[in-house]
Design a protein around this motif. Structure first.
Motif, PDB file in Angstrom:
ATOM      1  N   PRO A 116      -7.704 -16.574  -4.128  1.00  0.00           N
ATOM      2  CA  PRO A 116      -7.228 -16.078  -2.356  1.00  0.00           C
ATOM      3  C   PRO A 116      -8.754 -15.140  -3.154  1.00  0.00           C
ATOM      4  CG  PRO A 116      -6.201 -15.226  -3.820  1.00  0.00           C
ATOM      5  CD  PRO A 116      -6.247 -16.601  -4.239  1.00  0.00           C
ATOM      6  N   SER A 117      -9.799 -14.689  -2.014  1.00  0.00           N
ATOM      7  CA  SER A 117     -10.418 -13.880  -1.680  1.00  0.00           C
ATOM      8  C   SER A 117      -9.895 -12.373  -1.458  1.00  0.00           C
ATOM      9  CB  SER A 117     -11.581 -14.290  -0.615  1.00  0.00           C
ATOM     10  OG  SER A 117     -10.713 -14.060   0.824  1.00  0.00           O
ATOM     11  N   ASP A 118     -10.908 -11.486  -1.367  1.00  0.00           N
ATOM     12  CA  ASP A 118     -10.365 -10.298  -1.531  1.00  0.00           C
ATOM     13  C   ASP A 118      -9.875  -9.772   0.277  1.00  0.00           C
ATOM     14  OD1 ASP A 118     -10.034  -9.144  -4.089  1.00  0.00           O
ATOM     15  OD2 ASP A 118     -12.743  -8.381  -3.538  1.00  0.00           O
ATOM     16  N   ALA A 119     -10.831 -10.409   0.821  1.00  0.00           N
ATOM     17  CA  ALA A 119     -10.035 -11.070   1.805  1.00  0.00           C
ATOM     18  C   ALA A 119      -7.795 -11.214   2.981  1.00  0.00           C
ATOM     19  CB  ALA A 119     -10.404 -11.220   2.859  1.00  0.00           C
ATOM     20  N   ASP A 120      -8.521 -12.385   1.730  1.00  0.00           N
ATOM     21  CA  ASP A 120      -7.012 -13.409   2.119  1.00  0.00           C
ATOM     22  C   ASP A 120      -6.066 -12.634   1.317  1.00  0.00           C
ATOM     23  OD1 ASP A 120      -8.831 -15.577   3.235  1.00  0.00           O
ATOM     24  OD2 ASP A 120      -8.943 -16.961   0.434  1.00  0.00           O
ATOM     25  N   ILE A 121      -5.645 -12.016   0.587  1.00  0.00           N
ATOM     26  CA  ILE A 121      -5.559 -10.773  -0.470  1.00  0.00           C
ATOM     27  C   ILE A 121      -4.832  -9.003   0.269  1.00  0.00           C
ATOM     28  CG2 ILE A 121      -4.661  -9.775  -2.264  1.00  0.00           C
ATOM     29  CD1 ILE A 121      -6.807 -11.180  -3.907  1.00  0.00           C
ATOM     30  N   ASP A 122      -5.784  -9.023   0.976  1.00  0.00           N
ATOM     31  CA  ASP A 122      -5.401  -8.111   2.188  1.00  0.00           C
ATOM     32  C   ASP A 122      -4.091  -8.113   3.384  1.00  0.00           C
ATOM     33  OD1 ASP A 122      -7.196  -6.362  -0.194  1.00  0.00           O
ATOM     34  OD2 ASP A 122      -8.868  -6.206   1.256  1.00  0.00           O
ATOM     35  N   SER A 123      -4.790  -9.587   3.513  1.00  0.00           N
ATOM     36  CA  SER A 123      -5.075 -10.033   4.697  1.00  0.00           C
ATOM     37  C   SER A 123      -2.804 -10.371   4.529  1.00  0.00           C
ATOM     38  CB  SER A 123      -5.402 -11.479   5.672  1.00  0.00           C
ATOM     39  OG  SER A 123      -4.441 -12.106   6.617  1.00  0.00           O
ATOM     40  N   ALA A 124      -2.733 -10.569   3.307  1.00  0.00           N
ATOM     41  CA  ALA A 124      -1.791 -11.635   3.500  1.00  0.00           C
ATOM     42  C   ALA A 124      -0.564 -10.685   3.363  1.00  0.00           C
ATOM     43  CB  ALA A 124      -1.438 -12.328   2.225  1.00  0.00           C
ATOM     44  N   MET A 125      -1.555  -9.648   1.663  1.00  0.00           N
ATOM     45  CA  MET A 125      -0.370  -8.235   1.364  1.00  0.00           C
ATOM     46  C   MET A 125       0.691  -7.421   2.237  1.00  0.00           C
ATOM     47  SD  MET A 125       0.445  -9.879  -1.639  1.00  0.00           S
ATOM     48  CE  MET A 125       1.210  -8.378  -2.482  1.00  0.00           C
ATOM     49  N   ALA A 126       1.089  -7.337   3.190  1.00  0.00           N
ATOM     50  CA  ALA A 126       1.078  -6.371   4.454  1.00  0.00           C
ATOM     51  C   ALA A 126       2.714  -5.614   3.816  1.00  0.00           C
ATOM     52  CB  ALA A 126       1.692  -6.802   5.328  1.00  0.00           C
ATOM     53  N   ASN A 127       3.114  -5.892   2.500  1.00  0.00           N
ATOM     54  CA  ASN A 127       3.770  -5.154   1.782  1.00  0.00           C
ATOM     55  C   ASN A 127       3.414  -3.590   1.042  1.00  0.00           C
ATOM     56  OD1 ASN A 127       4.763  -7.887   2.817  1.00  0.00           O
ATOM     57  ND2 ASN A 127       6.441  -7.425  -0.160  1.00  0.00           N
ATOM     58  N   VAL A 128       4.447  -2.620   1.755  1.00  0.00           N
ATOM     59  CA  VAL A 128       3.720  -1.389   1.628  1.00  0.00           C
ATOM     60  C   VAL A 128       4.458  -0.567  -0.109  1.00  0.00           C
ATOM     61  CG1 VAL A 128       4.014   1.327   1.996  1.00  0.00           C
ATOM     62  CG2 VAL A 128       3.965  -0.289   3.880  1.00  0.00           C
ATOM     63  N   CYS A 129       3.345  -0.149  -0.855  1.00  0.00           N
ATOM     64  CA  CYS A 129       3.586   0.246  -2.278  1.00  0.00           C
ATOM     65  C   CYS A 129       3.535   2.031  -2.284  1.00  0.00           C
ATOM     66  CB  CYS A 129       2.709  -0.154  -3.313  1.00  0.00           C
ATOM     67  SG  CYS A 129       2.644   0.102  -4.281  1.00  0.00           S
ATOM     68  N   ARG A 130       4.247   2.816  -1.854  1.00  0.00           N
ATOM     69  CA  ARG A 130       4.798   4.234  -1.942  1.00  0.00           C
ATOM     70  C   ARG A 130       3.686   4.662  -2.972  1.00  0.00           C
ATOM     71  NH1 ARG A 130       9.983   4.316   0.541  1.00  0.00           N
ATOM     72  NH2 ARG A 130       9.762   3.654   2.532  1.00  0.00           N
ATOM     73  N   CYS A 131       3.760   3.904  -3.653  1.00  0.00           N
ATOM     74  CA  CYS A 131       3.376   4.695  -5.455  1.00  0.00           C
ATOM     75  C   CYS A 131       1.529   4.348  -4.982  1.00  0.00           C
ATOM     76  CB  CYS A 131       3.599   4.131  -6.241  1.00  0.00           C
ATOM     77  SG  CYS A 131       5.045   4.674  -6.827  1.00  0.00           S
ATOM     78  N   GLY A 132       0.810   3.508  -3.740  1.00  0.00           N
ATOM     79  CA  GLY A 132      -0.585   3.594  -3.922  1.00  0.00           C
ATOM     80  C   GLY A 132      -0.784   2.123  -5.113  1.00  0.00           C
ATOM     81  N   THR A 133      -0.646   1.499  -5.790  1.00  0.00           N
ATOM     82  CA  THR A 133      -1.397   0.619  -6.518  1.00  0.00           C
ATOM     83  C   THR A 133      -1.614  -0.751  -6.396  1.00  0.00           C
ATOM     84  OG1 THR A 133       0.755  -0.979  -6.934  1.00  0.00           O
ATOM     85  CG2 THR A 133       0.539   1.201  -8.934  1.00  0.00           C
ATOM     86  N   TYR A 134      -2.194  -0.843  -4.679  1.00  0.00           N
ATOM     87  CA  TYR A 134      -2.622  -1.482  -4.338  1.00  0.00           C
ATOM     88  C   TYR A 134      -4.311  -3.032  -5.169  1.00  0.00           C
ATOM     89  CZ  TYR A 134      -0.740  -0.372  -0.346  1.00  0.00           C
ATOM     90  OH  TYR A 134       0.859   0.544   0.903  1.00  0.00           O
ATOM     91  N   GLN A 135      -4.807  -1.917  -6.101  1.00  0.00           N
ATOM     92  CA  GLN A 135      -5.976  -2.284  -6.293  1.00  0.00           C
ATOM     93  C   GLN A 135      -5.303  -2.958  -7.466  1.00  0.00           C
ATOM     94  OE1 GLN A 135      -9.084  -2.585  -5.799  1.00  0.00           O
ATOM     95  NE2 GLN A 135      -9.187  -3.910  -6.966  1.00  0.00           N
ATOM     96  N   LYS A 136      -4.587  -2.646  -8.447  1.00  0.00           N
ATOM     97  CA  LYS A 136      -3.834  -3.342  -9.230  1.00  0.00           C
ATOM     98  C   LYS A 136      -3.292  -4.264  -8.671  1.00  0.00           C
ATOM     99  CE  LYS A 136      -3.523  -0.187 -13.542  1.00  0.00           C
ATOM    100  NZ  LYS A 136      -2.268   0.197 -14.724  1.00  0.00           N
ATOM    101  N   ILE A 137      -2.815  -4.516  -8.708  1.00  0.00           N
ATOM    102  CA  ILE A 137      -1.888  -5.470  -6.988  1.00  0.00           C
ATOM    103  C   ILE A 137      -2.420  -6.253  -7.057  1.00  0.00           C
ATOM    104  CG2 ILE A 137      -0.748  -6.755  -4.955  1.00  0.00           C
ATOM    105  CD1 ILE A 137       0.882  -3.692  -4.825  1.00  0.00           C
ATOM    106  N   ARG A 138      -4.358  -6.328  -6.195  1.00  0.00           N
ATOM    107  CA  ARG A 138      -5.637  -7.456  -5.446  1.00  0.00           C
ATOM    108  C   ARG A 138      -5.420  -7.536  -7.314  1.00  0.00           C
ATOM    109  NH1 ARG A 138      -9.809  -5.116  -3.332  1.00  0.00           N
ATOM    110  NH2 ARG A 138      -8.607  -4.920  -1.464  1.00  0.00           N
TER     111      ARG A 138
END
Length: 165
Positions: A116-138
């Motif tokens: 997946p591209s970053d755009a694919d990841i951003d689109s598919a990963m709609a789960n909320v992370c209250r700690c904000g680890t989105y970059q590490k998730i990507r």
């Protein structure tokens, strides 16, 4: 009522309108799937239903029928799934509460789109992370897909002032 959970037929005695989440957690004792919001918005309760990612807090157990339910406990027996390995190696979770849902969503994405591209990841990963680890998730998804080398990602974090302890 019978549920097919993680490859086993399990008998439970619950009200038909009970959310699948509570049947999984309370009746079956599989507590990896978490309660977050109760309205299918946050994704902490994500499981697979016949291989498709769903939010289990909003599905009545009576609607499941004979569908195959897969929870985080069955993604792998020993954390050997590529997503789990990347999550552990990159130390993705902070509080960890949302992470079973994040891992399930990431694994579903990689099944659908192996690179997946970053755009694919951003689109598919709609789960909320209250700690904000989105970059590490990507980054974890890119490592799990083989698009980035673990050592390169770890070096990037070691070189970032905000991540130094």
């Amino acid at each position: 009522m019978q549920l097919n959970v993680n490859g086993q037929i399990r008998n439970i005695d619950v009200e038909p309108n009970m959310p699948l989440l509570w049947a999984i957690r309370e009746s079956l004792g599989l507590t990896g799937t978490k309660y977050g919001c109760g309205v299918a918005q946050c994704g902490a309760c994500s499981v697979y239903l016949n291989g498709e990612l769903v939010r289990s807090c909003s599905i009545p157990v009576s609607a499941v029928g004979s569908a195959k339910i897969t929870t985080i406990e069955a993604l792998s027996k020993d954390n050997s799934h590529p997503v789990q390995k990347a999550w552990i190696a990159l130390d993705v979770p902070q509080c960890g509460y949302c992470q079973s849902g994040q891992v399930m969503a990431a694994a579903a994405l990689l099944k659908r789109i192996p690179k997946p591209s970053d755009a694919d990841i951003d689109s598919a990963m709609a789960n909320v992370c209250r700690c904000g680890t989105y970059q590490k998730i990507r980054d974890g998804i890119h490592v799990a897909s083989g698009q980035k080398k673990l050592a390169d990602v770890l070096a990037q974090y070691d070189a970032t002032p905000a991540t130094r302890g």
